[in-house]
Design a protein around this motif. Structure first.
Motif, PDB file in Angstrom:
ATOM      1  N   ILE A   1       2.463 -40.966  -0.841  1.00 11.97           N
ATOM      2  CA  ILE A   1       3.017 -41.049   0.522  1.00 11.97           C
ATOM      3  C   ILE A   1       3.820 -39.810   0.810  1.00 11.97           C
ATOM      4  CG2 ILE A   1       3.213 -43.735   0.462  1.00 11.97           C
ATOM      5  CD1 ILE A   1       5.764 -43.482  -0.848  1.00 11.97           C
TER       6      ILE A   1
ATOM      7  N   TYR B   1       6.288 -37.171   2.482  1.00 15.22           N
ATOM      8  CA  TYR B   1       8.065 -36.741   3.024  1.00 15.22           C
ATOM      9  C   TYR B   1       7.813 -36.917   4.487  1.00 15.22           C
ATOM     10  CZ  TYR B   1       9.632 -36.132  -1.924  1.00 15.22           C
ATOM     11  OH  TYR B   1       9.795 -36.335  -3.187  1.00 15.22           O
TER      12      TYR B   1
ATOM     13  N   HIS C   1       0.892 -31.077   7.524  1.00 12.88           N
ATOM     14  CA  HIS C   1       0.070 -29.904   7.719  1.00 12.88           C
ATOM     15  C   HIS C   1      -1.127 -30.126   6.939  1.00 12.88           C
ATOM     16  CE1 HIS C   1       1.085 -28.962   3.597  1.00 12.88           C
ATOM     17  NE2 HIS C   1       2.471 -28.986   3.517  1.00 12.88           N
TER      18      HIS C   1
ATOM     19  N   GLY D   1      -2.284 -29.306   4.003  1.00 12.36           N
ATOM     20  CA  GLY D   1      -2.341 -29.955   2.795  1.00 12.36           C
ATOM     21  C   GLY D   1      -2.139 -31.540   2.657  1.00 12.36           C
ATOM     22  N   HIS D   2      -1.714 -32.143   3.492  1.00 16.39           N
ATOM     23  CA  HIS D   2      -1.343 -33.428   3.575  1.00 16.39           C
ATOM     24  C   HIS D   2      -2.773 -34.035   4.176  1.00 16.39           C
ATOM     25  CE1 HIS D   2       2.904 -32.499   4.685  1.00 16.39           C
ATOM     26  NE2 HIS D   2       2.925 -32.817   3.730  1.00 16.39           N
TER      27      HIS D   2
ATOM     28  N   THR E   1      -5.715 -34.046   1.292  1.00 13.66           N
ATOM     29  CA  THR E   1      -5.627 -35.338   0.324  1.00 13.66           C
ATOM     30  C   THR E   1      -5.957 -36.457   1.144  1.00 13.66           C
ATOM     31  OG1 THR E   1      -3.597 -34.326  -0.357  1.00 13.66           O
ATOM     32  CG2 THR E   1      -4.269 -36.283  -1.246  1.00 13.66           C
TER      33      THR E   1
ATOM     34  N   ASP F   1       6.924 -41.660   2.565  1.00 14.68           N
ATOM     35  CA  ASP F   1       8.096 -41.627   1.505  1.00 14.68           C
ATOM     36  C   ASP F   1       9.385 -41.173   2.283  1.00 14.68           C
ATOM     37  OD1 ASP F   1       9.511 -41.375  -0.414  1.00 14.68           O
ATOM     38  OD2 ASP F   1       8.646 -39.894  -1.640  1.00 14.68           O
TER      39      ASP F   1
ATOM     40  N   TYR G   1       2.864 -47.947  -4.295  1.00 18.57           N
ATOM     41  CA  TYR G   1       1.613 -48.268  -4.616  1.00 18.57           C
ATOM     42  C   TYR G   1       1.295 -49.746  -4.785  1.00 18.57           C
ATOM     43  CZ  TYR G   1       1.363 -43.046  -4.997  1.00 18.57           C
ATOM     44  OH  TYR G   1       1.215 -41.829  -4.807  1.00 18.57           O
TER      45      TYR G   1
ATOM     46  N   GLY H   1      -1.586 -34.389  -5.211  1.00 21.87           N
ATOM     47  CA  GLY H   1      -1.953 -32.888  -5.357  1.00 21.87           C
ATOM     48  C   GLY H   1      -1.197 -32.460  -6.753  1.00 21.87           C
TER      49      GLY H   1
ATOM     50  N   ASP I   1       0.763 -30.659  -7.709  1.00 16.08           N
ATOM     51  CA  ASP I   1       2.251 -30.344  -7.696  1.00 16.08           C
ATOM     52  C   ASP I   1       3.254 -31.537  -8.226  1.00 16.08           C
ATOM     53  OD1 ASP I   1       1.085 -31.236  -5.296  1.00 16.08           O
ATOM     54  OD2 ASP I   1       2.943 -30.855  -4.005  1.00 16.08           O
ATOM     55  N   ILE I   2       2.416 -32.893  -8.085  1.00 17.14           N
ATOM     56  CA  ILE I   2       3.226 -33.962  -8.426  1.00 17.14           C
ATOM     57  C   ILE I   2       2.436 -34.729  -9.550  1.00 17.14           C
ATOM     58  CG2 ILE I   2       4.453 -34.366  -6.342  1.00 17.14           C
ATOM     59  CD1 ILE I   2       2.101 -36.072  -5.111  1.00 17.14           C
TER      60      ILE I   2
ATOM     61  N   HIS J   1      -5.754 -32.832  -7.279  1.00 23.25           N
ATOM     62  CA  HIS J   1      -6.562 -31.987  -6.670  1.00 23.25           C
ATOM     63  C   HIS J   1      -5.910 -30.682  -6.754  1.00 23.25           C
ATOM     64  CE1 HIS J   1      -4.255 -31.986  -2.934  1.00 23.25           C
ATOM     65  NE2 HIS J   1      -4.549 -33.257  -3.012  1.00 23.25           N
TER      66      HIS J   1
ATOM     67  N   TRP K   1      -5.070 -25.591  -1.497  1.00 24.36           N
ATOM     68  CA  TRP K   1      -5.660 -24.526  -0.632  1.00 24.36           C
ATOM     69  C   TRP K   1      -4.771 -23.599  -0.396  1.00 24.36           C
ATOM     70  CZ3 TRP K   1     -10.414 -24.618   0.859  1.00 24.36           C
ATOM     71  CH2 TRP K   1     -10.998 -26.041   0.734  1.00 24.36           C
TER      72      TRP K   1
ATOM     73  N   MET L   1       0.050 -23.483   0.900  1.00 22.90           N
ATOM     74  CA  MET L   1       0.887 -23.422   2.012  1.00 22.90           C
ATOM     75  C   MET L   1       1.777 -24.623   1.867  1.00 22.90           C
ATOM     76  SD  MET L   1      -2.512 -23.375   4.368  1.00 22.90           S
ATOM     77  CE  MET L   1      -3.408 -24.210   3.270  1.00 22.90           C
TER      78      MET L   1
HETATM   79  N1  MSP Z   1       6.728 -37.779  -1.156  1.00 21.65           N
HETATM   80  C1  MSP Z   1       6.161 -37.247  -2.438  1.00 21.65           C
HETATM   81  C2  MSP Z   1       4.963 -37.910  -2.904  1.00 21.65           C
HETATM   82  C3  MSP Z   1       5.276 -39.508  -3.241  1.00 21.65           C
HETATM   83  S1  MSP Z   1       3.750 -40.269  -4.069  1.00 21.65           S
HETATM   84  C4  MSP Z   1       4.735 -41.402  -4.448  1.00 21.65           C
HETATM   85  C5  MSP Z   1       5.432 -35.860  -1.936  1.00 21.65           C
HETATM   86  N2  MSP Z   1       5.204 -35.616  -0.609  1.00 21.65           N
HETATM   87  S2  MSP Z   1       4.807 -34.285  -0.088  1.00 21.65           S
HETATM   88  O1  MSP Z   1       4.961 -34.487   1.555  1.00 21.65           O
HETATM   89  O2  MSP Z   1       5.590 -32.956  -0.469  1.00 21.65           O
HETATM   90  O3  MSP Z   1       3.337 -34.342  -0.068  1.00 21.65           O
HETATM   91  C6  MSP Z   1       2.949 -33.585  -1.284  1.00 21.65           C
HETATM   92  C7  MSP Z   1       1.329 -33.748  -1.066  1.00 21.65           C
HETATM   93  O4  MSP Z   1       0.618 -32.915  -0.113  1.00 21.65           O
HETATM   94  C8  MSP Z   1       0.732 -32.928  -2.187  1.00 21.65           C
HETATM   95  O5  MSP Z   1       0.711 -33.940  -3.530  1.00 21.65           O
HETATM   96  C9  MSP Z   1      -0.655 -32.961  -1.830  1.00 21.65           C
HETATM   97  O6  MSP Z   1      -1.533 -33.870  -1.851  1.00 21.65           O
HETATM   98  C10 MSP Z   1      -0.353 -32.537  -0.603  1.00 21.65           C
HETATM   99  N3  MSP Z   1      -0.279 -30.783  -0.207  1.00 21.65           N
HETATM  100  C11 MSP Z   1       0.644 -30.186   0.082  1.00 21.65           C
HETATM  101  N4  MSP Z   1       0.397 -28.826   0.230  1.00 21.65           N
HETATM  102  C12 MSP Z   1      -0.828 -28.708  -0.311  1.00 21.65           C
HETATM  103  C13 MSP Z   1      -1.561 -27.411  -0.305  1.00 21.65           C
HETATM  104  N5  MSP Z   1      -1.335 -26.218  -0.019  1.00 21.65           N
HETATM  105  N6  MSP Z   1      -3.007 -27.978  -0.639  1.00 21.65           N
HETATM  106  C14 MSP Z   1      -3.309 -29.127  -0.782  1.00 21.65           C
HETATM  107  N7  MSP Z   1      -2.630 -29.963  -0.737  1.00 21.65           N
HETATM  108  C15 MSP Z   1      -1.338 -29.817  -0.759  1.00 21.65           C
HETATM  109  O7  MSP Z   1       5.380 -35.014  -3.004  1.00 21.65           O
END
Ligand code: MSP
Length: 502
Positions: A9, A11, A17, A19-20, A23, A48, A231, A259, A261-262, A288, A291, A299
């Protein structure tokens, strides 16, 4: 079998963008495949909405946090609609039922002695919303290179360390639990060090935007503890003692697509929370890659201008963008994103391969067979070979999708189309029609079948283009069934025009 797929979920501190979108599109493609395979499917995405980052963003806009969230959520919902995302659930952590589930879980862990009070002394990264100890820091920053601030305060802790061994043995016993393999190794590496306990509260005097702790009104819940519970709460989990039938059937088949990162928050925080709550763990957590733009940088919205790749959808269409994102990279790896790479992929696989086959086949059916697909039972070996490849496609796609390899599932469709192109080249129905119409009839009937099958199996990736193609083939998709609606095919304008490289 049921299938429950989730995206993180997101932020709501800024607009979405690429990245979001990545996924979310991959999750959508997987959800649509599972539905096509006749499986009961639930697909969750959402926002979130608590925590320091969101509170700060609201403050910067001079808005109360909830109002800020309500406005930001619209951007996500609109983008998902535009990208043809078929989520069944849009989850917001500001929902009242979610508050209850979080508070019930906290109270349960507190009563069980798994949450205790302690003075925290360490570091906090606002952009990641993660606590770090001194030894975690790299050159004074978080391991991800983010700024951290010193925090020293009374707080509540979850006994994460108590579940380290149980988690380790679970991971070892369930080889598909963390994927891909190289991410599993990363988690196992992380678990080689003793786990610390997790600070799960923030004093209200520092942060008020969150879910109040049920056992101490001076605190709100740490945003990750709150967010991860979305979830199950979204599908009817209320507390360790109460959950809906939906939760019971779907939860054990949950797949979290996240992603990289988490990865740790999902594979370590979340799983130990579930172990402590006595709930089953999700079936799979799949991380995953990222990009990357030209400069090899991930990004992200917090590091400068919002990247423009999403705008490419206006040029290549939503289906073109969906196709590229699902097809171009092995799920789990990092990949480059550039306009040229998108154009090359679409030109070679959609215009040259699929598009060409469509126009060659349909134009000849129109020209020589009054637009009606010839009815023949092929007896040539060549034709029989291609027909058996068509029959095999379902099995291939299904096993790639179940293995979370959308790129390979699409690859098997493209491979079949390439074979059909070779077949039609070799048999040259445009020439044969003039001397041996039944030979051409057989060729076109078999190619038509290939196109029908390809359009069907490409529909989760390119819902609109597949629909158009099926229409030209005289068919439509109803649920997971193909229905014949016309005796005649329609040639029409090229479905996949070529794009010029810049
Ligand atoms: N709020 C938390 C997630 C909580 S889940 C219980 C969070 N949010 S976020 O807005 O930062 O979104 C992170 C997600 O965006 C990453 O895990 C990934 O899915 C996606 N991406 C953000 N940048 C990305 C790229 N450059 N490339 C691919 N996906 C990436 O973390």
């Amino acid at each position: 079998m049921t299938f429950y797929i989730t995206t993180p979920i997101y932020y709501v501190n800024d607009i979405p963008h690429l990245g979001h979108a990545y996924t979310t599109i991959v999750a959508d493609v997987l959800a649509r495949y599972h539905r096509l395979l006749g499986e009961e499917t639930l697909f969750l995405t959402g926002t979130d909405e608590h925590g320091q980052k969101v509170e700060q963003a609201a403050k910067a806009r001079g808005l109360p946090p909830k109002e800020h969230c309500d406005q930001m959520v619209v951007h996500f919902k609109e983008l998902w609609k535009e990208l043809n995302v078929s989520n069944d659930i849009f989850m917001r952590t500001t929902e009242a039922f979610h508050y209850k589930a979080v508070q019930n879980s906290l109270q349960y862990l507190f009563d069980e002695g798994d949450i205790y009070e302690h003075t925290y002394d360490g570091w906090y990264s606002i952009s990641e919303e993660i606590f770090y100890t001194e030894k975690d820091l790299v050159d004074g920053k978080s391991p991800m290179g983010k700024e951290v601030t010193r925090v020293s305060e009374r707080n509540y802790f979850f006994k994460m360390s108590k579940y380290q061994d149980a988690l380790l043995s679970y991971i070892k016993k369930n080889p598909n639990f963390i994927q891909p393999e190289h991410k599993k190794s990363e988690v196992l590496g992380f678990l080689r060090e003793p786990l610390s306990d997790l600070c799960i509260s923030r004093p209200k005097e520092r942060l008020s935007w969150g879910i109040e702790l049920p056992f101490d009104k001076d605190f709100v819940t740490y945003v990750w503890f709150d967010a991860l519970l979305n979830y199950p709460s979204a599908i009817g989990y209320v507390s360790p003692k109460e959950a809906s039938a939906k939760y019971k059937t779907f939860w054990p088949n949950a797949v979290h697509l996240v992603g990289k990162d988490i990865l740790i928050t999902h594979t370590v925080y979340w799983t130990t929370m579930l172990l402590a709550l006595g709930e089953p763990l999700p079936k799979t957590i799949f991380a995953h890659g990222w990009w990357l733009t030209g400069e090899n940088k991930k990004m992200s919205k917090s590091e400068g201008p919002v990247v423009k790749p999403l705008d490419l959808k206006d040029e290549v269409g939503v289906d073109g963008l969906r196709y590229f994102l699902a097809r171009d990279v092995v799920l789990g790896n990092d990949a480059q994103f550039s306009r040229d790479l998108v154009i090359q992929r679409l030109n070679s696989e959609l215009s040259n391969n699929l598009g060409n086959l469509v126009s060659r086949c349909l134009s000849l059916i129109v020209k020589y067979f009054d637009s009606k697909v010839p009815e023949v039972s092929p007896d040539d070996d060549e034709s029989k070979n291609l027909l058996s490849e068509i029959t095999n496609l379902k099995g291939k796609v299904e096993s790639e999708i179940r293995g979370l390899r959308p790129q390979a599932a699409i690859g098997s469709i493209i491979e079949l189309l390439s074979q059909a192109n070779k077949y039609i080249d070799g048999r040259a129905p445009w020439k044969r029609a003039k001397e041996d119409l039944s030979h051409a009839a057989e060729t076109l009937a078999v190619v038509f079948k290939t196109l029908l099958e390809a359009a069907f199996w490409l529909s989760p990736v390119m819902p609109e283009k597949s629909k158009e193609l099926l229409e030209r083939l005289g068919h439509k998709l109803e649920g997971s069934k193909l229905i014949k609606v016309s005796e005649k095919v329609v040639l029409g304008e090229p479905l996949f025009p070529r794009f010029d490289l810049g």
